[in-house]
Design a protein around this motif. Sequence first.
Motif, PDB file in Angstrom:
ATOM      1  N   THR A 147       0.817  -1.210   0.000  1.00 36.55           N
ATOM      2  CA  THR A 147       0.000   0.000   0.000  1.00 36.55           C
ATOM      3  C   THR A 147       0.848   1.256   0.000  1.00 36.55           C
ATOM      4  OG1 THR A 147      -1.695  -1.201   1.247  1.00 36.55           O
ATOM      5  CG2 THR A 147      -1.880   1.196   1.170  1.00 36.55           C
ATOM      6  N   TRP A 148       1.903   1.279   0.825  1.00 36.08           N
ATOM      7  CA  TRP A 148       2.676   2.506   0.991  1.00 36.08           C
ATOM      8  C   TRP A 148       4.047   2.484   0.313  1.00 36.08           C
ATOM      9  CZ3 TRP A 148       7.275   1.434   3.307  1.00 36.08           C
ATOM     10  CH2 TRP A 148       7.346   0.302   4.129  1.00 36.08           C
ATOM     11  N   THR A 149       4.553   1.311  -0.070  1.00 36.08           N
ATOM     12  CA  THR A 149       5.893   1.217  -0.660  1.00 36.08           C
ATOM     13  C   THR A 149       6.072   2.084  -1.911  1.00 36.08           C
ATOM     14  OG1 THR A 149       6.242  -1.005   0.227  1.00 36.08           O
ATOM     15  CG2 THR A 149       7.594  -0.351  -1.648  1.00 36.08           C
ATOM     16  N   PRO A 150       5.097   2.133  -2.842  1.00 29.53           N
ATOM     17  CA  PRO A 150       5.299   2.989  -4.025  1.00 29.53           C
ATOM     18  C   PRO A 150       5.503   4.458  -3.667  1.00 29.53           C
ATOM     19  CG  PRO A 150       3.483   1.464  -4.377  1.00 29.53           C
ATOM     20  CD  PRO A 150       3.845   1.360  -2.931  1.00 29.53           C
ATOM     21  N   TYR A 151       4.847   4.918  -2.611  1.00 24.97           N
ATOM     22  CA  TYR A 151       4.973   6.319  -2.218  1.00 24.97           C
ATOM     23  C   TYR A 151       6.313   6.573  -1.532  1.00 24.97           C
ATOM     24  CZ  TYR A 151       0.051   6.269  -3.346  1.00 24.97           C
ATOM     25  OH  TYR A 151      -1.136   6.131  -4.011  1.00 24.97           O
ATOM     26  N   ALA A 152       6.801   5.584  -0.785  1.00 27.99           N
ATOM     27  CA  ALA A 152       8.130   5.707  -0.189  1.00 27.99           C
ATOM     28  C   ALA A 152       9.200   5.767  -1.278  1.00 27.99           C
ATOM     29  CB  ALA A 152       8.388   4.528   0.749  1.00 27.99           C
ATOM     30  N   LYS A 153       8.991   5.026  -2.341  1.00 25.57           N
ATOM     31  CA  LYS A 153       9.941   5.047  -3.459  1.00 25.57           C
ATOM     32  C   LYS A 153       9.942   6.412  -4.140  1.00 25.57           C
ATOM     33  CE  LYS A 153      11.153   2.593  -7.718  1.00 25.57           C
ATOM     34  NZ  LYS A 153      10.776   1.491  -8.649  1.00 25.57           N
ATOM     35  N   ILE A 154       8.751   6.998  -4.306  1.00 24.07           N
ATOM     36  CA  ILE A 154       8.664   8.336  -4.902  1.00 24.07           C
ATOM     37  C   ILE A 154       9.388   9.354  -4.022  1.00 24.07           C
ATOM     38  CG2 ILE A 154       7.077  10.213  -5.487  1.00 24.07           C
ATOM     39  CD1 ILE A 154       5.039   8.072  -6.283  1.00 24.07           C
ATOM     40  N   ALA A 155       9.211   9.225  -2.702  1.00 21.99           N
ATOM     41  CA  ALA A 155       9.881  10.141  -1.774  1.00 21.99           C
ATOM     42  C   ALA A 155      11.396  10.041  -1.906  1.00 21.99           C
ATOM     43  CB  ALA A 155       9.450   9.839  -0.344  1.00 21.99           C
ATOM     44  N   GLN A 156      11.915   8.812  -2.020  1.00 17.56           N
ATOM     45  CA  GLN A 156      13.361   8.623  -2.166  1.00 17.56           C
ATOM     46  C   GLN A 156      13.864   9.227  -3.471  1.00 17.56           C
ATOM     47  OE1 GLN A 156      15.753   6.618   0.130  1.00 17.56           O
ATOM     48  NE2 GLN A 156      16.706   8.301  -1.003  1.00 17.56           N
ATOM     49  N   GLU A 157      13.135   9.006  -4.551  1.00 12.69           N
ATOM     50  CA  GLU A 157      13.544   9.558  -5.846  1.00 12.69           C
ATOM     51  C   GLU A 157      13.510  11.084  -5.835  1.00 12.69           C
ATOM     52  OE1 GLU A 157      10.767   7.713  -8.430  1.00 12.69           O
ATOM     53  OE2 GLU A 157      11.858   5.799  -8.561  1.00 12.69           O
ATOM     54  N   THR A 158      12.484  11.646  -5.205  1.00 11.85           N
ATOM     55  CA  THR A 158      12.368  13.103  -5.128  1.00 11.85           C
ATOM     56  C   THR A 158      13.502  13.697  -4.302  1.00 11.85           C
ATOM     57  OG1 THR A 158       9.958  12.898  -5.262  1.00 11.85           O
ATOM     58  CG2 THR A 158      10.834  15.005  -4.514  1.00 11.85           C
ATOM     59  N   LEU A 159      13.817  13.042  -3.190  1.00 11.87           N
ATOM     60  CA  LEU A 159      14.898  13.509  -2.328  1.00 11.87           C
ATOM     61  C   LEU A 159      16.242  13.441  -3.049  1.00 11.87           C
ATOM     62  CD1 LEU A 159      15.764  14.462   0.486  1.00 11.87           C
ATOM     63  CD2 LEU A 159      15.866  12.067   1.191  1.00 11.87           C
ATOM     64  N   ASP A 160      16.505  12.332  -3.711  1.00 14.88           N
ATOM     65  CA  ASP A 160      17.769  12.173  -4.440  1.00 14.88           C
ATOM     66  C   ASP A 160      17.905  13.219  -5.536  1.00 14.88           C
ATOM     67  OD1 ASP A 160      18.352  10.018  -2.835  1.00 14.88           O
ATOM     68  OD2 ASP A 160      17.719   8.512  -4.305  1.00 14.88           O
ATOM     69  N   SER A 161      16.809  13.471  -6.237  1.00 12.31           N
ATOM     70  CA  SER A 161      16.837  14.449  -7.326  1.00 12.31           C
ATOM     71  C   SER A 161      17.140  15.849  -6.810  1.00 12.31           C
ATOM     72  CB  SER A 161      15.492  14.436  -8.058  1.00 12.31           C
ATOM     73  OG  SER A 161      15.444  15.437  -9.046  1.00 12.31           O
ATOM     74  N   SER A 162      16.549  16.217  -5.684  1.00 10.11           N
ATOM     75  CA  SER A 162      16.765  17.556  -5.126  1.00 10.11           C
ATOM     76  C   SER A 162      18.185  17.722  -4.610  1.00 10.11           C
ATOM     77  CB  SER A 162      15.765  17.819  -4.000  1.00 10.11           C
ATOM     78  OG  SER A 162      14.439  17.778  -4.480  1.00 10.11           O
ATOM     79  N   ARG A 163      18.733  16.666  -4.055  1.00  9.90           N
ATOM     80  CA  ARG A 163      20.099  16.739  -3.536  1.00  9.90           C
ATOM     81  C   ARG A 163      21.136  16.828  -4.644  1.00  9.90           C
ATOM     82  NH1 ARG A 163      19.590  12.084   1.162  1.00  9.90           N
ATOM     83  NH2 ARG A 163      19.042  13.471   2.907  1.00  9.90           N
ATOM     84  N   CYS A 164      20.767  16.408  -5.841  1.00  9.77           N
ATOM     85  CA  CYS A 164      21.718  16.421  -6.954  1.00  9.77           C
ATOM     86  C   CYS A 164      21.926  17.818  -7.536  1.00  9.77           C
ATOM     87  CB  CYS A 164      21.242  15.479  -8.059  1.00  9.77           C
ATOM     88  SG  CYS A 164      21.468  13.734  -7.656  1.00  9.77           S
TER      89      CYS A 164
END
Length: 372
Positions: A147-164
């Motif tokens: 239920t929540w794993t896809p949203y956690a993955k989006i959060a990780q991708e968004t965080l990584d993108s912003s840090r780059c």
Amino acid sequence: MRLMFRLAPAVASVNGGTIRGARKLIVRETGLAPDRVGKMLAGRYVNFSRRTLEKICTWPEKRGYKGDLPDDLFEPCTSSAWEYVAESRAVILFVGGYTWPHNRVGPFIHEQDNFAANHIGGPLNDPSIVYVPFVTMAEKGTPSKATWTPYAKIAQETLDSSRCCAGRKTLFFVGSQKVNYALELVIGELFTSCKPFSAHRDPETVPFYLYFGDGRCDLPSMFGGCVAPKGAARGRRVPTVGLYHYDLDKRSWDVVETTSGSREGGMIVVSVDQKTGSTEIALLGMTANGTEAMAAAFVDDPDRFWPAHLIANESTGTRRPPTHQLDRGVGDGRVLQISVCDIKYRRSDHHRVVVDGCNIVRKYVNWDKVAA
């Protein structure tokens, strides 16, 4: 740069040498909100629009003020913490946006989280806002991982993108891990003995815990949930709902109890990368109201929550809270300070949160060992 209103001297000069009764008078004649006028008279920082500024500048003049307007009404108020943030090439605010499973509409942003983002964005020049989706689940108990794993993955991708993003940057995370999955990831990087999105209640590893009480959907988290942390009950049949913070010397929990609509615990986490100077700041309460209150408290005096040796003028207040040194492995490569707060607030007639007091009850730091 922040602006500090100096309204009281101008008001006193046209009000018989006193500001007594002035708030009602200004509110009646300008139409401004009472809470906003009260902050101006008290000399506290206020985010203002052009229209508000025009009303405040013309009000003393209409009543015969002879000074220099608008210069007499406000002045720059520097803050070392804000100056530190201002040196960033980019400022990004992460705000949780909720959606329902299998619903393509959204995300929807909680009103108080939006207000909190506005508080933070006021002193800054055009910060970017990133909405991190999280899933709203109606059932009780622990939701399925799917239920929540896809949203956690989006959060990780968004965080990584912003840090780059190239150059020095500052990232703000608004709201608890229940509504901002990026925060769970950030805390997981600071306390590496735990894994994000896994139930964990050991105070020796993560010394703070948000206990929301039974009867809610319990998303797995390394520092909060609907099951109380170990040793929290203290002989009670039902543990107190609130923000638990661990005394590393006495090996026992203390708690800031949640009182609906008026008082609760909140935290501000400041993490600074020593190599790049990039900063990550989390502001969260037990509820959406608490998050807005913590954002307002931070904006009013950010130096209180900043690692002392990184700024020129630490604001200490009248009472120094207990400060615990975290292990060398915590936040490696980063200067870390976590402020646990007892915050009192109320709702104004305009549905905004007004802070009546914010007391730092405990700090966790690693900068003594980092500096060494």
